[in-house]
Scaffold this motif. Structure first.
Motif, mmCIF file in Angstrom:
data_model
loop_
_atom_site.group_PDB
_atom_site.id
_atom_site.type_symbol
_atom_site.label_atom_id
_atom_site.label_comp_id
_atom_site.label_asym_id
_atom_site.label_seq_id
_atom_site.Cartn_x
_atom_site.Cartn_y
_atom_site.Cartn_z
ATOM 1 N N MET A 81 -7.298 19.687 -22.183
ATOM 2 C CA MET A 81 -7.910 19.429 -20.908
ATOM 3 C C MET A 81 -6.802 19.200 -19.889
ATOM 4 O O MET A 81 -5.898 18.413 -20.110
ATOM 5 C CB MET A 81 -8.799 18.195 -21.002
ATOM 6 N N THR A 82 -6.886 19.878 -18.741
ATOM 7 C CA THR A 82 -5.880 19.774 -17.702
ATOM 8 C C THR A 82 -6.433 18.917 -16.568
ATOM 9 O O THR A 82 -7.521 19.148 -16.070
ATOM 10 C CB THR A 82 -5.534 21.165 -17.152
ATOM 11 N N ILE A 83 -5.657 17.930 -16.183
ATOM 12 C CA ILE A 83 -6.039 17.070 -15.066
ATOM 13 C C ILE A 83 -5.163 17.453 -13.891
ATOM 14 O O ILE A 83 -3.941 17.337 -13.941
ATOM 15 C CB ILE A 83 -5.846 15.585 -15.422
ATOM 16 N N THR A 84 -5.780 17.911 -12.819
ATOM 17 C CA THR A 84 -5.012 18.411 -11.681
ATOM 18 C C THR A 84 -4.961 17.451 -10.501
ATOM 19 O O THR A 84 -4.144 17.613 -9.614
ATOM 20 C CB THR A 84 -5.597 19.746 -11.190
ATOM 21 N N SER A 85 -5.832 16.477 -10.457
ATOM 22 C CA SER A 85 -5.877 15.611 -9.277
ATOM 23 C C SER A 85 -5.189 14.269 -9.513
ATOM 24 O O SER A 85 -5.532 13.295 -8.881
ATOM 25 C CB SER A 85 -7.324 15.389 -8.854
ATOM 26 N N GLN A 86 -4.231 14.198 -10.371
ATOM 27 C CA GLN A 86 -3.510 12.953 -10.630
ATOM 28 C C GLN A 86 -2.319 12.827 -9.690
ATOM 29 O O GLN A 86 -1.646 13.811 -9.393
ATOM 30 C CB GLN A 86 -3.003 12.926 -12.079
ATOM 31 N N THR A 87 -2.048 11.618 -9.254
ATOM 32 C CA THR A 87 -0.847 11.345 -8.469
ATOM 33 C C THR A 87 0.334 11.345 -9.422
ATOM 34 O O THR A 87 0.264 10.744 -10.484
ATOM 35 C CB THR A 87 -0.956 9.969 -7.782
ATOM 36 N N PRO A 88 1.436 12.001 -9.082
ATOM 37 C CA PRO A 88 2.581 11.987 -9.972
ATOM 38 C C PRO A 88 3.091 10.567 -10.195
ATOM 39 O O PRO A 88 3.033 9.734 -9.295
ATOM 40 C CB PRO A 88 3.638 12.817 -9.242
ATOM 41 N N ALA A 89 3.572 10.286 -11.378
ATOM 42 C CA ALA A 89 4.020 8.936 -11.737
ATOM 43 C C ALA A 89 5.126 8.439 -10.829
ATOM 44 O O ALA A 89 5.227 7.249 -10.559
ATOM 45 C CB ALA A 89 4.470 8.906 -13.191
ATOM 46 N N ASP A 90 5.978 9.329 -10.344
ATOM 47 C CA ASP A 90 7.071 8.873 -9.492
ATOM 48 C C ASP A 90 6.605 8.499 -8.082
ATOM 49 O O ASP A 90 7.348 7.907 -7.321
ATOM 50 C CB ASP A 90 8.181 9.921 -9.421
ATOM 51 N N GLY A 91 5.355 8.798 -7.698
ATOM 52 C CA GLY A 91 4.830 8.463 -6.383
ATOM 53 C C GLY A 91 4.027 7.179 -6.355
ATOM 54 O O GLY A 91 3.579 6.742 -5.318
ATOM 55 N N VAL A 92 3.853 6.543 -7.491
ATOM 56 C CA VAL A 92 3.059 5.329 -7.584
ATOM 57 C C VAL A 92 3.980 4.121 -7.596
ATOM 58 O O VAL A 92 4.950 4.069 -8.346
ATOM 59 C CB VAL A 92 2.193 5.340 -8.865
ATOM 60 N N GLU A 93 3.675 3.135 -6.741
ATOM 61 C CA GLU A 93 4.453 1.904 -6.719
ATOM 62 C C GLU A 93 3.691 0.830 -7.467
ATOM 63 O O GLU A 93 2.639 0.380 -7.030
ATOM 64 C CB GLU A 93 4.683 1.450 -5.274
ATOM 65 N N LEU A 94 4.204 0.442 -8.608
ATOM 66 C CA LEU A 94 3.537 -0.576 -9.407
ATOM 67 C C LEU A 94 4.029 -1.983 -9.076
ATOM 68 O O LEU A 94 3.339 -2.942 -9.340
ATOM 69 C CB LEU A 94 3.729 -0.280 -10.891
ATOM 70 N N ASP A 95 5.222 -2.108 -8.545
ATOM 71 C CA ASP A 95 5.707 -3.416 -8.125
ATOM 72 C C ASP A 95 5.534 -3.545 -6.615
ATOM 73 O O ASP A 95 5.718 -2.603 -5.878
ATOM 74 C CB ASP A 95 7.161 -3.625 -8.524
ATOM 75 N N LYS A 96 5.156 -4.717 -6.192
ATOM 76 C CA LYS A 96 4.887 -4.923 -4.774
ATOM 77 C C LYS A 96 6.137 -5.463 -4.102
ATOM 78 O O LYS A 96 6.483 -6.615 -4.243
ATOM 79 C CB LYS A 96 3.721 -5.877 -4.602
ATOM 80 N N GLN A 97 6.787 -4.590 -3.371
ATOM 81 C CA GLN A 97 7.978 -4.954 -2.616
ATOM 82 C C GLN A 97 7.575 -5.241 -1.167
ATOM 83 O O GLN A 97 6.696 -4.583 -0.628
ATOM 84 C CB GLN A 97 8.992 -3.808 -2.643
ATOM 85 N N PRO A 98 8.206 -6.212 -0.528
ATOM 86 C CA PRO A 98 7.897 -6.471 0.875
ATOM 87 C C PRO A 98 8.156 -5.239 1.746
ATOM 88 O O PRO A 98 9.120 -4.511 1.534
ATOM 89 C CB PRO A 98 8.853 -7.607 1.248
ATOM 90 N N ALA A 99 7.269 -5.016 2.685
ATOM 91 C CA ALA A 99 7.385 -3.902 3.623
ATOM 92 C C ALA A 99 6.833 -4.367 4.961
ATOM 93 O O ALA A 99 6.180 -5.406 5.062
ATOM 94 C CB ALA A 99 6.609 -2.694 3.109
ATOM 95 N N ARG A 100 7.090 -3.599 5.997
ATOM 96 C CA ARG A 100 6.551 -3.899 7.324
ATOM 97 C C ARG A 100 5.166 -3.285 7.441
ATOM 98 O O ARG A 100 4.944 -2.136 7.062
ATOM 99 C CB ARG A 100 7.452 -3.327 8.416
ATOM 100 N N TYR A 101 4.230 -4.057 7.974
ATOM 101 C CA TYR A 101 2.863 -3.599 8.181
ATOM 102 C C TYR A 101 2.506 -3.768 9.649
ATOM 103 O O TYR A 101 2.865 -4.774 10.272
ATOM 104 C CB TYR A 101 1.879 -4.387 7.310
ATOM 105 N N LEU A 102 1.805 -2.801 10.177
ATOM 106 C CA LEU A 102 1.279 -2.853 11.537
ATOM 107 C C LEU A 102 -0.162 -3.329 11.448
ATOM 108 O O LEU A 102 -0.960 -2.768 10.701
ATOM 109 C CB LEU A 102 1.361 -1.472 12.178
ATOM 110 N N VAL A 103 -0.474 -4.353 12.201
ATOM 111 C CA VAL A 103 -1.802 -4.979 12.130
ATOM 112 C C VAL A 103 -2.409 -5.009 13.530
ATOM 113 O O VAL A 103 -1.799 -5.525 14.459
ATOM 114 C CB VAL A 103 -1.701 -6.413 11.560
ATOM 115 N N ILE A 104 -3.605 -4.465 13.663
ATOM 116 C CA ILE A 104 -4.344 -4.544 14.921
ATOM 117 C C ILE A 104 -5.344 -5.684 14.794
ATOM 118 O O ILE A 104 -6.123 -5.732 13.839
ATOM 119 C CB ILE A 104 -5.065 -3.222 15.246
ATOM 120 N N VAL A 105 -5.291 -6.622 15.762
ATOM 121 C CA VAL A 105 -6.157 -7.800 15.723
ATOM 122 C C VAL A 105 -6.979 -7.895 17.004
ATOM 123 O O VAL A 105 -6.590 -7.388 18.053
ATOM 124 C CB VAL A 105 -5.342 -9.100 15.526
#
Length: 194
Positions: free
Chosen positions: A1-25
């Motif tokens: 069985m071929t799965i074609t809609s998977q995200t490649p493993a190298d594109g997934v971030e499993l650890d949560k590193q701090p990043a800048r976020y833009l927030v509309i309030v």
């Protein structure tokens, strides 16, 4: 069985590193009237409308900022664009709400203290930790101030005098310290502590 809609493993971030976020309030409905603002159970709230992770590339980041800032202007001035360093979209939203709640409580606490000091009053005041409000009374001592409160564990108590004015920074430190003590924190809380 071929799965074609998977995200490649190298594109997934499993650890949560701090990043800048833009927030509309949206802060337009934080207080509806002075009567609403003075109610103890009516805490002003910031509504988080949108959160997006800021692009890493400077040109993409600037385009992203310009687009979101334009959306805020198009809304008629009711929306604001803010940035936060966070580990997730949800964390950025929590930081935006917390920042507003602390700023509102500090302003209210300053108003209470300034109101008493305007008449040269001295005594002990009880300030609600959640919103910076007070019952409006001055007391002879810590015990009297604490005894007069319906929920004494939700307040902080301290003397005020014209000889020792309170700055906004002092108010913020007092409220944040007492909030952390209420959580049972014995050391400085982690950024996610609320």
């Amino acid at each position: 069985m071929t799965i074609t809609s998977q995200t490649p493993a190298d594109g997934v971030e499993l650890d949560k590193q701090p990043a800048r976020y833009l927030v509309i309030v949206d802060d337009s409905d934080a207080h509806t009237s002075w009567a609403e603002r003075s109610r103890e159970d009516r805490l002003p709230r910031r509504r988080v409308v949108y959160v997006e992770r800021q692009a890493a590339h400077p040109k993409a980041s600037q385009l992203q900022w310009d687009e979101l800032e334009g959306d805020c202007r198009d809304a008629g001035g009711y929306l604001s664009l803010l940035t936060y360093t966070a580990v997730s979209h949800g964390h950025a939203a929590v930081l935006a709400r917390r920042e507003f709640a602390v700023a509102s409580a500090v302003a209210r606490m300053g108003e209470v203290i300034d109101g008493h000091l305007a008449y040269g009053a001295r005594g002990w005041v009880a300030i609600r930790i959640a919103d910076g409000g007070s019952d409006g009374e001055l007391y002879e001592g810590w015990d009297a101030a604490r005894a007069a409160q319906q929920h004494p564990e939700r307040c902080t108590y301290f003397p005020i005098s014209p000889l020792m004015p309170w700055t906004p920074r002092m108010c913020e430190e007092q409220l944040v310290f007492e909030a952390h003590m209420g959580h049972g924190c014995m050391v400085r809380c982690a950024p996610t502590c609320r």
